[in-house]
Design an enzyme around this catalytic site. Structure first.
Site, PDB file in Angstrom:
ATOM      1  N   CYS A 137      -6.212   1.745   5.816  1.00 46.72           N
ATOM      2  CA  CYS A 137      -6.822   0.489   6.238  1.00 46.72           C
ATOM      3  C   CYS A 137      -6.245   0.119   7.608  1.00 46.72           C
ATOM      4  O   CYS A 137      -5.294   0.742   8.084  1.00 46.72           O
ATOM      5  CB  CYS A 137      -6.529  -0.599   5.208  1.00 46.72           C
ATOM      6  SG  CYS A 137      -4.804  -1.156   5.200  1.00 46.72           S
ATOM      7  N   CYS A 194      -2.384  -0.490   7.569  1.00 43.40           N
ATOM      8  CA  CYS A 194      -1.599   0.735   7.432  1.00 43.40           C
ATOM      9  C   CYS A 194      -1.711   1.605   8.684  1.00 43.40           C
ATOM     10  O   CYS A 194      -0.716   2.192   9.123  1.00 43.40           O
ATOM     11  CB  CYS A 194      -2.043   1.507   6.196  1.00 43.40           C
ATOM     12  SG  CYS A 194      -1.608   0.660   4.656  1.00 43.40           S
ATOM     13  N   HIS A 215       0.861  -1.185   0.000  1.00 42.92           N
ATOM     14  CA  HIS A 215       0.000   0.000   0.000  1.00 42.92           C
ATOM     15  C   HIS A 215       0.895   1.232   0.000  1.00 42.92           C
ATOM     16  O   HIS A 215       2.040   1.187   0.482  1.00 42.92           O
ATOM     17  CB  HIS A 215      -0.896   0.012   1.229  1.00 42.92           C
ATOM     18  CG  HIS A 215      -1.951  -1.044   1.216  1.00 42.92           C
ATOM     19  ND1 HIS A 215      -3.025  -1.017   2.083  1.00 42.92           N
ATOM     20  CD2 HIS A 215      -2.114  -2.162   0.463  1.00 42.92           C
ATOM     21  CE1 HIS A 215      -3.798  -2.059   1.859  1.00 42.92           C
ATOM     22  NE2 HIS A 215      -3.255  -2.778   0.884  1.00 42.92           N
ATOM     23  N   GLU A 254       0.959   3.835   1.871  1.00 44.11           N
ATOM     24  CA  GLU A 254       1.449   4.214   3.195  1.00 44.11           C
ATOM     25  C   GLU A 254       2.629   3.345   3.628  1.00 44.11           C
ATOM     26  O   GLU A 254       3.617   3.845   4.166  1.00 44.11           O
ATOM     27  CB  GLU A 254       0.343   4.085   4.256  1.00 44.11           C
ATOM     28  CG  GLU A 254      -0.878   4.904   3.977  1.00 44.11           C
ATOM     29  CD  GLU A 254      -1.994   4.120   3.279  1.00 44.11           C
ATOM     30  OE1 GLU A 254      -3.158   4.302   3.668  1.00 44.11           O
ATOM     31  OE2 GLU A 254      -1.688   3.343   2.353  1.00 44.11           O
TER      32      GLU A 254
END
Length: 150
Positions: free
Chosen positions: A84, A87, A54, A56
């Site tokens: 999410c 993260c 992801h 992040e």
């Protein structure tokens, strides 16, 4: 708020680049305590065949490598979509001081929705959270990406 908007513009640029690669358009940037961007990333889960890639997480990895530390006190993470749960936890583990995000994610978010990771007593560090920065633009980018897929 102008400073937040300019950093979110950089995150939006990363999200647009992710969309061009066929990735879900989420982008992130991390600034150091002086406000300089030290890391930037967009989603790369498909490209890397890595469900943890992801925006992040990739930005955190780059910022930690640049700092030579697993912790980033005083740093700020700007991301186009509410993180999410995975993260959100990583952001807390990295000791990010402030999390700024654009679009809310009622379906998969982990900050203001779902498990609300920072509300748990097991979370040893919760960043200051500022939401809604450039939210309309962040939301439009995601909606247009998914509309084109259908």
């Amino acid at each position: 708020m102008t400073r937040f908007a300019s950093q979110m513009d950089a995150a939006l640029a990363e999200a647009r680049a992710a969309a061009l690669r066929g990735e879900v358009p989420v982008g992130a940037v991390i600034t150091d305590p002086a406000g300089h961007i030290v890391a930037r990333a967009g989603n790369r889960t498909r490209e890397l065949s890595d469900p943890t890639a992801h925006a992040e997480i990739l930005a955190l990895r780059a910022a930690c490598a640049a700092a030579g530390s697993e912790r980033l006190p005083g740093h700020v993470l700007y991301v186009t979509l509410e993180p999410c749960p995975m993260c959100a936890a990583a952001i807390g583990f990295a000791r990010i001081a402030r999390l700024c995000y654009g679009a809310s994610d009622p379906k998969s978010g982990g900050v203001a929705h779902g498990p609300r990771v920072y509300a748990h007593p097991q979370m040893h560090h919760a960043p200051e959270v500022i939401d809604g920065i450039a939210a309309a633009e962040c939301e439009a980018l995601l909606k247009n990406f998914f509309a084109a897929k259908r």
